[in-house]
Design an enzyme around this catalytic site. Structure first.
Site, short mmCIF file in Angstrom:
data_model
loop_
_atom_site.label_atom_id
_atom_site.label_comp_id
_atom_site.label_asym_id
_atom_site.label_seq_id
_atom_site.Cartn_x
_atom_site.Cartn_y
_atom_site.Cartn_z
N TYR A 1 -3.05 -1.18 10.44
CA TYR A 1 -2.94 -1.37 9.02
C TYR A 1 -1.48 -0.81 8.29
CZ TYR A 1 -4.33 -1.24 4.15
OH TYR A 1 -4.64 -1.18 2.77
N SER B 1 0.82 -1.15 0.07
CA SER B 1 -0.07 -0.17 -0.16
C SER B 1 0.96 1.22 0.14
CB SER B 1 -0.98 0.11 1.27
OG SER B 1 -1.63 1.23 1.39
#
Length: 268
Positions: free
Chosen positions: A163, A150
């Site tokens: 996350y 990401s």
């Protein structure tokens, strides 16, 4: 459409929706035999239906990537059904907010933090390890793993400490796996999406009075002035899975519309 994945057998975790489903559809359209997996059987079967309706080849296997036995069963199913495994796309993942709601580094529980890591990081490792014996049997240099990193592998955003940490870990895990498995002729890469219009991101505008304004604000964080689509990421995954990328391993490839190329990344 290019048939660059003709004859390859691909396993895609978390492919009942979003990026996973888009990748399953595109891989099948490009000639791959696809094994769809998810914890949501209805969504997973719907992905298979869409692949077949479009003329592709797909099968479904339930898999919770936190369960080692289910992961082993998934890889056996794929190998037995499609004659081996050439490609593993580790797409399954979860955000802190899906488990604990709005949270931060000081408020997230240890249980929620562990859950995110168990799915995002250990799930990626479990699946790759279970697929390794089959990937080693792929023609030399054609076995490949594509992991889901990401933009938060590089920069941090609020309200997602586990996350962010997990995606940073996936970046390093990808490099480590690429280093370890080069001797087997297996390539390991990851893609790093920016703001992609999926269910995980849509929560940012679902409760807003002016949803269009929120979407415009999110789109403005990239140099290409629109929200990314799951198909944008799927195209990168298919390229990395193909023999066209035979000299690429250990890389993390941005699919962010230029978000990290400018200061907008720090203004989300």
């Amino acid at each position: 459409m290019s048939r660059q994945l003709e004859g390859k057998s691909a396993v895609i975790t978390g492919s009942g929706s979003g990026i996973g489903r888009a990748t399953a559809l595109l891989m099948a359209a490009r000639g791959a035999r696809v094994t769809v997996s998810d914890v949501d059987d209805a969504n997973g079967e719907e992905t298979v239906r869409q692949v077949r309706e479009a003329g592709g080849e797909a099968t479904y296997a339930h898999c919770d990537v936190t369960d080692g036995e289910q992961v082993l069963a998934l890889m056996r199913h794929a190998a037995e059904t499609h004659g081996g495994i050439d490609v593993l796309h580790n797409n399954a993942g979860i955000h802190d907010t899906a488990i604990a709601g709005d949270t931060s580094s000081e408020t997230i529980s240890e249980e929620a933090f562990d859950r995110v890591f168990d799915i995002n990081v250990k799930g990626t490792w479990r699946c790759a390890r279970a697929a390794l014996p089959y990937l080693r049997e792929a023609p030399q240099g054609s076995g490949t793993v594509i992991n889901s990193a990401s933009v938060v592998s590089f920069v941090a955003f609020p309200m997602g400490p586990a996350y962010c940490a997990s995606k940073g870990a996936i970046m390093q895990l990808t490099k480590s796996m690429a280093t370890d498995w080069a001797k087997f002729g297996i390539r390991v890469n990851a893609y790093a999406p920016g703001v992609i219009e999926t269910a995980m991101v849509s929560k940012y505008w679902e409760t807003a009075e002016d949803q269009a304004a929120v979407k415009r604000e999110l789109a403005s964080t990239s140099l290409i002035p629109r929200l990314g689509q799951a198909e944008d990421v799927a195209a990168m995954v298919c390229f990395l899975a193909s023999d066209d990328a035979e000299f690429l391993t250990g890389g993390i490839y941005l699919v962010d519309g230029g978000m990290l190329a400018w200061r907008g990344a720090n203004e989300v």
